[in-house]
Design a protein around this motif. Structure first.
Motif, PDB file in Angstrom:
ATOM      1  N   TYR A   8       0.835  -1.205   0.000  1.00 32.16           N
ATOM      2  CA  TYR A   8       0.000   0.000   0.000  1.00 32.16           C
ATOM      3  C   TYR A   8       0.868   1.254   0.000  1.00 32.16           C
ATOM      4  O   TYR A   8       0.644   2.175  -0.780  1.00 32.16           O
ATOM      5  N   GLN A   9       1.861   1.280   0.866  1.00 31.91           N
ATOM      6  CA  GLN A   9       2.700   2.465   0.960  1.00 31.91           C
ATOM      7  C   GLN A   9       3.547   2.676  -0.288  1.00 31.91           C
ATOM      8  O   GLN A   9       3.947   3.795  -0.581  1.00 31.91           O
ATOM      9  N   ALA A  10       3.792   1.624  -1.035  1.00 34.22           N
ATOM     10  CA  ALA A  10       4.529   1.751  -2.296  1.00 34.22           C
ATOM     11  C   ALA A  10       3.605   2.133  -3.444  1.00 34.22           C
ATOM     12  O   ALA A  10       4.066   2.348  -4.567  1.00 34.22           O
ATOM     13  N   GLY A  11       2.309   2.207  -3.175  1.00 31.17           N
ATOM     14  CA  GLY A  11       1.352   2.579  -4.207  1.00 31.17           C
ATOM     15  C   GLY A  11       1.000   1.437  -5.144  1.00 31.17           C
ATOM     16  O   GLY A  11       0.450   1.661  -6.219  1.00 31.17           O
ATOM     17  N   LYS A  64       3.562   6.735   3.116  1.00 34.47           N
ATOM     18  CA  LYS A  64       3.416   6.425   1.691  1.00 34.47           C
ATOM     19  C   LYS A  64       4.520   7.115   0.895  1.00 34.47           C
ATOM     20  O   LYS A  64       4.843   8.270   1.138  1.00 34.47           O
ATOM     21  N   LYS A  65       5.061   6.405  -0.056  1.00 35.20           N
ATOM     22  CA  LYS A  65       6.109   6.968  -0.910  1.00 35.20           C
ATOM     23  C   LYS A  65       5.522   7.965  -1.873  1.00 35.20           C
ATOM     24  O   LYS A  65       4.521   7.709  -2.509  1.00 35.20           O
ATOM     25  N   ARG A  66       6.138   9.088  -1.968  1.00 32.36           N
ATOM     26  CA  ARG A  66       5.705  10.143  -2.885  1.00 32.36           C
ATOM     27  C   ARG A  66       6.647  10.188  -4.073  1.00 32.36           C
ATOM     28  O   ARG A  66       7.863  10.146  -3.915  1.00 32.36           O
ATOM     29  N   TYR A  67       6.081  10.309  -5.252  1.00 31.25           N
ATOM     30  CA  TYR A  67       6.907  10.375  -6.460  1.00 31.25           C
ATOM     31  C   TYR A  67       6.641  11.661  -7.201  1.00 31.25           C
ATOM     32  O   TYR A  67       5.640  12.241  -7.154  1.00 31.25           O
TER      33      TYR A  67
END
Length: 67
Positions: A8-11, A64-67
């Motif tokens: 989930y946190q990796a999207g 969560k990772k932001r890109y």
């Protein structure tokens, strides 16, 4: 194998996939607790149980990772 939280946190999955993961855990013979299976820490588990899914989502979104 990545946990629900990691995915989930990796999207890679939507938050609602928690229902599928919970069902899979319930149907398995996995000896871990549901929180361990999902990859949740004590704070996240407590928020989910005590407050609800919105509180858990808020905590997970902080990592969560932001890109």
């Amino acid at each position: 194998m990545k946990t629900y939280k990691e995915l989930y946190q990796a999207g890679e999955i939507e938050f609602e996939a928690i229902d599928d993961y919970s069902y899979e855990w319930g149907m398995s013979e996995d000896e871990r607790t549901l929180a361990q299976y999902l990859g949740l820490n004590a704070e996240e588990e407590d928020a989910w149980v005590s407050i609800g899914e919105d509180a858990l989502r808020e905590l997970l979104d902080k990592g969560k990772k932001r890109y």
